[in-house]
Scaffold this motif. Structure first.
Motif, PDB file in Angstrom:
ATOM      1  N   ILE A 135       0.685  -1.086  -0.064  1.00 46.82           N
ATOM      2  CA  ILE A 135       0.494   0.427   0.261  1.00 46.82           C
ATOM      3  C   ILE A 135       0.930   1.293   0.292  1.00 46.82           C
ATOM      4  O   ILE A 135       0.345   2.182  -0.556  1.00 46.82           O
ATOM      5  N   VAL A 140      -1.854   7.694  -3.681  1.00 47.18           N
ATOM      6  CA  VAL A 140      -2.575   7.728  -3.094  1.00 47.18           C
ATOM      7  C   VAL A 140      -4.000   8.103  -4.316  1.00 47.18           C
ATOM      8  O   VAL A 140      -4.973   7.206  -3.980  1.00 47.18           O
ATOM      9  N   SER A 143      -5.156   4.726  -4.810  1.00 51.09           N
ATOM     10  CA  SER A 143      -5.335   3.586  -4.169  1.00 51.09           C
ATOM     11  C   SER A 143      -6.719   2.772  -4.445  1.00 51.09           C
ATOM     12  O   SER A 143      -6.462   1.035  -3.548  1.00 51.09           O
ATOM     13  N   ASN A 171       0.842   8.005   6.981  1.00 51.90           N
ATOM     14  CA  ASN A 171       0.472   7.897   6.172  1.00 51.90           C
ATOM     15  C   ASN A 171      -1.708   8.168   6.307  1.00 51.90           C
ATOM     16  O   ASN A 171      -2.045   6.909   5.647  1.00 51.90           O
ATOM     17  N   LYS A 174      -3.553   7.924   3.107  1.00 56.10           N
ATOM     18  CA  LYS A 174      -3.982   6.457   2.418  1.00 56.10           C
ATOM     19  C   LYS A 174      -4.978   4.993   3.794  1.00 56.10           C
ATOM     20  O   LYS A 174      -5.506   4.846   3.292  1.00 56.10           O
ATOM     21  N   SER A 177      -7.847   6.346   2.469  1.00 55.66           N
ATOM     22  CA  SER A 177      -8.939   5.570   1.285  1.00 55.66           C
ATOM     23  C   SER A 177      -8.806   3.910   1.829  1.00 55.66           C
ATOM     24  O   SER A 177     -10.399   3.744   1.268  1.00 55.66           O
TER      25      SER A 177
END
Length: 354
Positions: A135, A140, A143, A171, A174, A177
């Motif tokens: 990941i 981003v 994602s 992060n 992320k 997301s």
């Protein structure tokens, strides 16, 4: 006379005068060969070295090419890509990824993400480490597509630990997301999120002061169906208040008390601020203050300044004076923030300072 003393001394030939030591002997190449010269070592470039020394000894105006004094500095910078002996290659690669992502996280959290050992996030379960590293390598914007490609792997891992790992790594985007992908991919069997997962994403967004994202996110989620703790609810209340969604904040506050959650001092302060910004709520503010006293909560600087500022917005100069006098009667020592709020009320209304 000498002949009589040494009658038998032989007659030696007259020796020529010795030549000075600084004169070189002259050999005839025809009659006498030159002595052999020692061979020069092939691996030592004498001529280039002499030329280089001569080049350095010349004045700067006579040199043909400019000197470059910054070569040593650039050579030192090139060593920064080397892996330290106490860190693995995975740790260094992860650290470079963190530095390339623009994030408002403080340096404290970035230091936590770089640890010694097998990896920077040793607390992650074994089945989460590979997905966590994959990941981090994704942008981003990509994602969602990446999460779809590893959907079955994501459903088998501990999502709370994975989300926490992304947070510790710095992060938060992320992590958000991933949370949104989880919400969109709930199936009919598992149609409800884990409370711990929601509380974690709320804590992440609250720490990053992402009030707009928080309010929009929980406009879509039926927050009343989940049993969240006081801290998570207070963070959502603060996001609603900062984005002007006062009715949503009031509804959530009433739901908290209906579920048996006891609001803390921070929760009451957030609601006082929400009512003060909404306007025409002085009676409700007084009710909240009485409720705080019954719960045994002591006013702090934020409580006092918020109430006085609410009076100033509605032009309640007498109420502000009465509230401030009541504080001093209860042996409360106002701080700088409270005095500043009171002065601002008097400036707005043109009154006289106490």
């Amino acid at each position: 006379m000498e002949a009589t003393v040494f009658p038998n001394r032989p007659a030696f030939p007259i020796q020529p005068a010795p030549s000075p030591s600084n004169q070189r002997l002259k050999f005839n190449p025809i009659t006498l060969p030159l002595p052999p010269q020692p061979p020069s070592p092939p691996s030592f470039p004498l001529d280039p070295l002499l030329q280089h020394l001569l080049h350095l000894s010349l004045p700067p105006s006579t040199t043909t090419t400019p000197r470059k004094p910054k070569l040593i500095k650039s050579a030192q910078i090139n060593y920064t890509h080397l892996t330290p002996p106490h860190k693995s290659t995975q740790s260094v690669k992860l650290q470079q990824t963190h530095n390339s992502v623009s994030s408002p996280r403080p340096k404290y959290y970035r230091k936590r993400a770089v640890q010694s050992g097998d990896g920077p996030l040793d607390f992650l379960p074994a089945n989460c480490k590979f997905i966590h590293g994959a990941i981090l390598e994704q942008p981003v914007s990509n994602s969602g597509v990446f999460f779809d490609s590893i959907k079955f792997e994501l459903l088998e891992v501990d999502l709370v630990s994975l989300l926490k790992g992304l947070d510790v790594s710095g992060n938060w985007e992320k992590a958000l997301s991933l949370f949104e992908w989880i919400v969109l991919n709930l199936d009919s069997k598992n149609g409800k999120l884990d409370n711990q997962l929601i509380e974690l994403i709320i804590r992440i967004l609250g720490r990053e002061s992402q009030h707009s994202i928080t309010s929009k996110l929980f406009d879509e989620l039926p927050i009343e169906e989940y049993s969240l703790d006081v801290r998570a609810c207070t963070t959502i209340l603060h996001a609603y208040s900062r984005t002007g969604k006062y009715k949503r904040a009031i509804a959530l506050f009433e739901q908290m008390k209906a579920k048996g959650l006891s609001p803390n001092l921070v929760t009451y302060n957030v609601m006082l601020d929400a009512y003060g910004k909404m306007g025409r709520s002085w009676d409700t503010i007084l009710h909240l203050l009485d409720e705080m006293r019954r719960e045994g909560l002591e006013f702090d600087e934020f409580t006092c300044s918020t109430v006085i500022s609410a009076c100033g917005r509605e032009g309640l100069l007498d109420e502000a004076e009465a509230f401030f006098a009541g504080l001093k009667a209860q042996d409360y020592v106002p701080g700088t923030v409270t005095y500043n709020s009171l002065l601002q009320v008097f400036v707005w209304e043109g009154g006289s300072v106490l």
